[in-house]
Design a protein around this motif. Structure first.
Motif, PDB file in Angstrom:
ATOM      1  N   GLU A 156       0.747  -1.186   0.177  1.00  0.00           N
ATOM      2  CA  GLU A 156       0.082   0.094   0.140  1.00  0.00           C
ATOM      3  C   GLU A 156       0.868   1.222   0.070  1.00  0.00           C
ATOM      4  O   GLU A 156       0.426   2.207  -0.774  1.00  0.00           O
ATOM      5  CB  GLU A 156      -0.821  -0.008   1.087  1.00  0.00           C
ATOM      6  N   GLY A 157       2.050   1.259   0.748  1.00  0.00           N
ATOM      7  CA  GLY A 157       2.859   2.332   0.971  1.00  0.00           C
ATOM      8  C   GLY A 157       3.666   2.668  -0.632  1.00  0.00           C
ATOM      9  O   GLY A 157       3.638   3.784  -0.979  1.00  0.00           O
ATOM     10  N   ARG A 158       3.936   1.496  -1.215  1.00  0.00           N
ATOM     11  CA  ARG A 158       4.642   1.645  -2.612  1.00  0.00           C
ATOM     12  C   ARG A 158       3.466   2.286  -3.563  1.00  0.00           C
ATOM     13  O   ARG A 158       3.832   3.028  -4.314  1.00  0.00           O
ATOM     14  CB  ARG A 158       5.055   0.320  -3.094  1.00  0.00           C
ATOM     15  N   PHE A 159       2.290   1.571  -3.481  1.00  0.00           N
ATOM     16  CA  PHE A 159       1.230   2.121  -4.252  1.00  0.00           C
ATOM     17  C   PHE A 159       0.909   3.587  -4.260  1.00  0.00           C
ATOM     18  O   PHE A 159       0.715   4.208  -5.139  1.00  0.00           O
ATOM     19  CB  PHE A 159       0.069   1.254  -4.274  1.00  0.00           C
ATOM     20  N   ALA A 160       0.918   4.126  -2.995  1.00  0.00           N
ATOM     21  CA  ALA A 160       0.793   5.281  -2.646  1.00  0.00           C
ATOM     22  C   ALA A 160       1.897   6.297  -3.407  1.00  0.00           C
ATOM     23  O   ALA A 160       1.557   7.306  -3.846  1.00  0.00           O
ATOM     24  CB  ALA A 160       0.686   5.648  -1.186  1.00  0.00           C
ATOM     25  N   ALA A 161       2.976   5.704  -2.975  1.00  0.00           N
ATOM     26  CA  ALA A 161       4.276   6.425  -3.557  1.00  0.00           C
ATOM     27  C   ALA A 161       4.216   6.564  -5.097  1.00  0.00           C
ATOM     28  O   ALA A 161       4.295   7.611  -5.786  1.00  0.00           O
ATOM     29  CB  ALA A 161       5.644   5.859  -3.057  1.00  0.00           C
ATOM     30  N   GLU A 163       1.361   6.393  -6.943  1.00  0.00           N
ATOM     31  CA  GLU A 163       0.562   7.202  -7.554  1.00  0.00           C
ATOM     32  C   GLU A 163       0.878   8.592  -7.365  1.00  0.00           C
ATOM     33  O   GLU A 163       0.586   9.547  -8.223  1.00  0.00           O
ATOM     34  CB  GLU A 163      -0.973   7.070  -6.416  1.00  0.00           C
ATOM     35  N   ALA A 164       1.487   9.083  -6.232  1.00  0.00           N
ATOM     36  CA  ALA A 164       2.062  10.288  -5.974  1.00  0.00           C
ATOM     37  C   ALA A 164       2.980  10.755  -7.369  1.00  0.00           C
ATOM     38  O   ALA A 164       3.067  11.747  -7.765  1.00  0.00           O
ATOM     39  CB  ALA A 164       2.830  10.558  -4.768  1.00  0.00           C
ATOM     40  N   ARG A 165       3.984   9.694  -7.503  1.00  0.00           N
ATOM     41  CA  ARG A 165       4.623   9.837  -8.730  1.00  0.00           C
ATOM     42  C   ARG A 165       4.148  10.069 -10.172  1.00  0.00           C
ATOM     43  O   ARG A 165       4.374  10.931 -10.896  1.00  0.00           O
ATOM     44  CB  ARG A 165       5.642   8.838  -8.799  1.00  0.00           C
ATOM     45  N   ASP A 167       1.010  11.309 -10.285  1.00  0.00           N
ATOM     46  CA  ASP A 167       0.512  12.434 -10.340  1.00  0.00           C
ATOM     47  C   ASP A 167       1.307  13.539 -10.524  1.00  0.00           C
ATOM     48  O   ASP A 167       1.255  14.665 -11.273  1.00  0.00           O
ATOM     49  CB  ASP A 167      -0.315  12.695  -8.903  1.00  0.00           C
TER      50      ASP A 167
END
Length: 184
Positions: A156-161, A163-165, A167
């Motif tokens: 989940e942390g990797r997916f959030a990172a 997604e931020a990239r 974006d």
């Protein structure tokens, strides 16, 4: 505590707590309390008759007993056929047969008592082994669940990172297109 036991039962053993045997419930309680199941089953026997039965069975089933018994029989036969002029127990050795029959009549039940006690010890050891193995399996399942949770948090942390990239890249691409699009 009951709610925790019910959750563990359904999650790990895939059975309701009521469906479990008393032994399985006891193991689950140890798991919930983080207690040990293992115990020493080799306690010395306090019953004198049981200790005597074990010793008689151990000696009666040994090569030492067979050797001594063979020597006594050969000595008896030699004494009553060759050595003594007036034999105490002449051939066909009726008195010797009587003694052997009485020995067998006493020795057989004692050996059976010892075998029954050993069978009971084996049953207790097998039940104990089952409980220890079940607890180990449950603990391994719990460790797998914890590892899966850690993996999910990491993913989940990797997916959030990611997604931020994405974006940030999309915003940069949008800004580039806006800058280049406004110039054309």
């Amino acid at each position: 505590m009951d709610a925790k036991l019910r959750i563990l039962s359904e999650r790990l053993l895939r059975k309701s707590f009521e469906e479990l045997s008393e032994r399985d419930r006891r193991v689950l309680r140890h798991v919930a309390e983080h207690g040990t199941v293992a115990r020493d089953l080799s306690q010395p026997e306090s019953d004198l008759g049981a200790r005597i039965a074990d010793r008689v069975a151990a000696f009666g089933g040994s090569w030492a007993f067979i050797g001594i018994f063979a020597l006594v029989l050969l000595g008896w036969v030699a004494l009553n056929t060759v050595i003594l002029v007036a034999a105490i127990d002449p051939y066909p050795f009726v008195f010797l047969n009587l003694i052997l029959s009485m020995l067998a009549a006493v020795q057989a039940p004692v050996i059976m008592m010892s075998q029954n006690r050993q069978a009971e010890k084996d049953r207790l050891a097998a039940a104990h082994d089952y409980e220890v193995n079940l607890k180990a399996e449950i603990e391994i399942m719990r460790l797998h669940e914890k590892l899966d949770e850690l993996r999910m948090v990491a993913l989940e942390g990797r997916f959030a990172a990611l997604e931020a990239r994405l974006d940030a890249i999309a915003a940069a691409v949008g800004a580039d297109q806006g800058a280049t699009g406004g110039a054309t």
